[in-house]
Design an enzyme around this catalytic site. Structure first.
Site, PDB file in Angstrom:
ATOM      1  N   ALA A 101       5.467  -5.109   1.715  1.00  0.00           N
ATOM      2  CA  ALA A 101       5.248  -3.771   2.240  1.00  0.00           C
ATOM      3  C   ALA A 101       6.500  -2.940   1.951  1.00  0.00           C
ATOM      4  CB  ALA A 101       4.986  -3.834   3.741  1.00  0.00           C
ATOM      5  N   CYS A 107       6.811  -9.504   3.263  1.00  0.00           N
ATOM      6  CA  CYS A 107       8.062  -8.902   3.705  1.00  0.00           C
ATOM      7  C   CYS A 107       9.178  -9.933   3.670  1.00  0.00           C
ATOM      8  CB  CYS A 107       7.931  -8.416   5.148  1.00  0.00           C
ATOM      9  SG  CYS A 107       7.056  -6.871   5.299  1.00  0.00           S
ATOM     10  N   GLN A 115       3.156  -2.673  -2.891  1.00  0.00           N
ATOM     11  CA  GLN A 115       2.392  -2.319  -1.693  1.00  0.00           C
ATOM     12  C   GLN A 115       3.109  -1.169  -0.994  1.00  0.00           C
ATOM     13  OE1 GLN A 115       2.155  -4.834   1.918  1.00  0.00           O
ATOM     14  NE2 GLN A 115      -0.074  -4.715   1.717  1.00  0.00           N
ATOM     15  N   SER A 133       0.495 -12.464  -2.819  1.00  0.00           N
ATOM     16  CA  SER A 133       0.183 -11.536  -1.735  1.00  0.00           C
ATOM     17  C   SER A 133       1.485 -10.921  -1.201  1.00  0.00           C
ATOM     18  CB  SER A 133      -0.525 -12.339  -0.626  1.00  0.00           C
ATOM     19  OG  SER A 133      -1.192 -11.506   0.261  1.00  0.00           O
ATOM     20  N   PRO A 134       1.451  -9.672  -0.786  1.00  0.00           N
ATOM     21  CA  PRO A 134       2.689  -9.043  -0.307  1.00  0.00           C
ATOM     22  C   PRO A 134       3.342  -9.840   0.828  1.00  0.00           C
ATOM     23  CG  PRO A 134       0.880  -7.461  -0.384  1.00  0.00           C
ATOM     24  CD  PRO A 134       0.291  -8.789  -0.687  1.00  0.00           C
ATOM     25  N   ARG A 191       1.788 -17.827   1.682  1.00  0.00           N
ATOM     26  CA  ARG A 191       2.700 -18.919   2.062  1.00  0.00           C
ATOM     27  C   ARG A 191       2.754 -20.061   1.061  1.00  0.00           C
ATOM     28  NH1 ARG A 191       0.325 -19.092   7.956  1.00  0.00           N
ATOM     29  NH2 ARG A 191      -1.424 -18.368   6.710  1.00  0.00           N
ATOM     30  N   ARG A 228      -5.563  -2.580   0.799  1.00  0.00           N
ATOM     31  CA  ARG A 228      -5.687  -3.749   1.684  1.00  0.00           C
ATOM     32  C   ARG A 228      -6.201  -3.272   3.033  1.00  0.00           C
ATOM     33  NH1 ARG A 228      -1.796  -8.948   2.898  1.00  0.00           N
ATOM     34  NH2 ARG A 228      -3.099  -9.769   1.242  1.00  0.00           N
ATOM     35  N   TYR A 285      -0.991  -1.676  10.864  1.00  0.00           N
ATOM     36  CA  TYR A 285      -0.018  -0.660  10.496  1.00  0.00           C
ATOM     37  C   TYR A 285      -0.721   0.707  10.450  1.00  0.00           C
ATOM     38  CZ  TYR A 285       2.872  -4.702   9.968  1.00  0.00           C
ATOM     39  OH  TYR A 285       3.554  -5.855  10.246  1.00  0.00           O
TER      40      TYR A 285
HETATM   41  C1  LIG Z   1       6.658 -14.038   5.192  1.00  0.00           C
HETATM   42  C2  LIG Z   1       5.413 -13.218   5.178  1.00  0.00           C
HETATM   43  C3  LIG Z   1       5.507 -11.842   5.033  1.00  0.00           C
HETATM   44  C4  LIG Z   1       4.347 -11.051   4.949  1.00  0.00           C
HETATM   45  N1  LIG Z   1       4.449  -9.716   4.703  1.00  0.00           N
HETATM   46  C5  LIG Z   1       3.340  -8.994   4.415  1.00  0.00           C
HETATM   47  C6  LIG Z   1       3.428  -7.676   3.912  1.00  0.00           C
HETATM   48  O1  LIG Z   1       4.513  -7.159   3.653  1.00  0.00           O
HETATM   49  N2  LIG Z   1       2.289  -7.011   3.686  1.00  0.00           N
HETATM   50  C7  LIG Z   1       1.049  -7.570   3.898  1.00  0.00           C
HETATM   51  O2  LIG Z   1       0.025  -6.924   3.672  1.00  0.00           O
HETATM   52  N3  LIG Z   1       0.938  -8.834   4.344  1.00  0.00           N
HETATM   53  C8  LIG Z   1       2.044  -9.558   4.578  1.00  0.00           C
HETATM   54  N4  LIG Z   1       1.934 -10.874   4.931  1.00  0.00           N
HETATM   55  C9  LIG Z   1       0.587 -11.479   4.996  1.00  0.00           C
HETATM   56  C10 LIG Z   1       0.251 -12.162   3.675  1.00  0.00           C
HETATM   57  O3  LIG Z   1       0.224 -11.247   2.594  1.00  0.00           O
HETATM   58  C11 LIG Z   1      -1.084 -12.890   3.774  1.00  0.00           C
HETATM   59  O4  LIG Z   1      -2.091 -11.939   3.994  1.00  0.00           O
HETATM   60  C12 LIG Z   1      -1.114 -13.924   4.902  1.00  0.00           C
HETATM   61  O5  LIG Z   1       0.090 -14.653   4.943  1.00  0.00           O
HETATM   62  C13 LIG Z   1      -2.266 -14.916   4.726  1.00  0.00           C
HETATM   63  O6  LIG Z   1      -2.165 -15.569   3.480  1.00  0.00           O
HETATM   64  P1  LIG Z   1      -1.586 -17.082   3.341  1.00  0.00           P
HETATM   65  O7  LIG Z   1      -2.424 -17.946   4.246  1.00  0.00           O
HETATM   66  O8  LIG Z   1      -1.766 -17.396   1.877  1.00  0.00           O
HETATM   67  O9  LIG Z   1      -0.156 -17.082   3.762  1.00  0.00           O
HETATM   68  C14 LIG Z   1       3.081 -11.666   5.060  1.00  0.00           C
HETATM   69  C15 LIG Z   1       2.996 -13.045   5.246  1.00  0.00           C
HETATM   70  C16 LIG Z   1       4.140 -13.826   5.288  1.00  0.00           C
HETATM   71  C17 LIG Z   1       3.999 -15.314   5.430  1.00  0.00           C
END
Ligand SMILES: Cc1cc2nc3c(=O)[nH]c(=O)nc-3n(C[C@H](O)[C@H](O)[C@H](O)COP(=O)(O)O)c2cc1C
Length: 355
Positions: free
Chosen positions: A57, A25, A99, A22-23, A323, A230, A182
């Site tokens: 992103a 940052c 993304q 998953s994306p 994560r 998304r 966003y």
């Molecule tokens: C460090 C970090 C950076 C993230 N950056 C983005 C991002 O750039 N774009 C996005 O759509 N979601 C972003 N997310 C959200 C994740 O893609 C994901 O939707 C969210 O963490 C839930 O999934 P998880 O429980 O597997 O972590 C970010 C999450 C984390 C932990």
């Protein structure tokens, strides 16, 4: 074969399994450039067996960044390093996706580890943010500028140019970031969009910018490469964007040729969110069932059985994991082991496969 490891073909692109990075940052760029951090970070997850890696992103313009340290793709100079990263990902049998993003009123912030606060537009590394309406994200932050006609035209042109560059860099999947409060989400939700022109008010008006950008991107994005969107399927707030609207939007995007809806939630306003294991999977399931479009489930998916069950029970077509990949970049290799599924390891790592 474990369902999680069944291949999936979307248009002309084949994924070896259903596991997507998953994306995420990294806030580790200068002037939008990718660097060795991104190569190692994404490269490790490619060696770890992911089927698809979607970059963080990636800003289509400098003012579209969440922080001054975001990754970007607004100039040709960004491409060589991105290309190197894409090539490495592909060498591992993984597909590279990008993304494409604009943060709107949530731009001009410090990195999370520096407090994640808005930087006022008159301070170093800060700039004036733009949005559908001049409503700040939260109290105490600067109100964004309401986008005018020229501003909206620039957004469309920036996404188109970014998509064109993404192809040049070798990406085979593009995901439009319409979630987490966003820019596109700001247009979708009545809580942040109070425009009275054709981009505000009715459902048809609030989805207009996302649809127009989708069409503009499709002018350059190859018809045989997947295009994902998304969304945040719910604002978790009275008067906000709803799952029913998400279903309607997904059906329209499907008709336009979008391949998959990546179903996240929240982020547009401060809300109480019932976070727990797989808490957003229900939205991927609902959108898939009610529209027939492919969906991705995301959020608190942390183990092999849980991920496999989501695919096996038809709730979603891909699982997006964030994560858990930071805790273990080789999550897919371990998941295969747990599910008794034979998968190819990198030759360099084969001596560690079973013992
Ligand atoms: C460090 C970090 C950076 C993230 N950056 C983005 C991002 O750039 N774009 C996005 O759509 N979601 C972003 N997310 C959200 C994740 O893609 C994901 O939707 C969210 O963490 C839930 O999934 P998880 O429980 O597997 O972590 C970010 C999450 C984390 C932990």
């Amino acid at each position: 074969m474990a369902h999680l490891f069944s291949p999936l073909k979307i248009k002309n692109v084949e994924f070896k399994n259903r596991i997507v990075v998953s994306p995420m940052c990294e806030y580790s760029s200068t002037d939008g450039f990718a660097n060795d951090w991104h190569l190692v970070h994404l490269g490790a997850m490619a060696t770890g067996g992911a089927g698809l890696i979607i970059t963080e992103a990636t800003a289509v313009s400098p003012e579209g960044r969440i922080t001054f340290a975001d990754l970007g793709i607004w100039k040709d100079e960004h491409l060589p390093k991105l290309k190197q990263i894409v090539d490495f990902i592909e060498q591992q049998g993984c597909v590279a996706g990008i993304q494409l993003a604009h943060a709107g009123r949530k731009a001009s912030h410090t990195q999370p580890w520096a407090g994640g606060k808005q930087i006022p537009s008159d301070q170093e590394n800060g700039w004036k943010t733009v949005a559908p309406s001049s409503i700040p994200f939260k109290e105490g932050t600067e109100a964004p500028l309401e986008l005018d006609e020229a501003g909206i035209a620039k957004i469309k042109a920036d996404f188109k140019a970014a998509a064109q560059r993404a192809i040049e860099a070798g990406f085979k999947v593009a995901e439009l970031h319409g979630a987490h409060g966003y820019l596109f989400h700001q247009f979708l939700s009545p809580l942040s969009n109070q425009r009275t022109d054709e981009y505000g008010g009715s459902f048809e008006n609030r989805i207009r910018l996302l649809l127009e950008v989708t069409e503009t991107v499709q002018e350059v994005w190859p018809a045989d490469y997947p295009l994902f969107v998304r969304i945040s399927a719910i604002d978790w707030t009275e008067g906000g964007w709803t799952p029913e609207e998400s279903v309607r939007l997904a059906a329209i995007l499907k008709d336009k040729g979008v391949d998959l809806i990546d179903c996240s939630t929240g982020g547009n306003v401060i809300a109480k969110i019932p976070v727990g294991a797989g808490y957003q999977v229900q939205f991927a399931e609902q959108i898939k069932k009610e529209t027939g479009i492919l969906t991705g489930a995301v959020g608190m998916i942390t183990n092999a059985k849980q991920a496999n069950d989501i695919i096996q029970t038809g709730k979603a077509d891909m699982v997006f994991i964030a994560r858990e990949f930071l805790r273990d970049p080789h999550f897919p290799l371990r998941a295969a082991h747990k599910l008794g599924q034979e998968v190819k390891w990198p030759e360099q790592y084969e001596r560690a496969k079973w013992h």
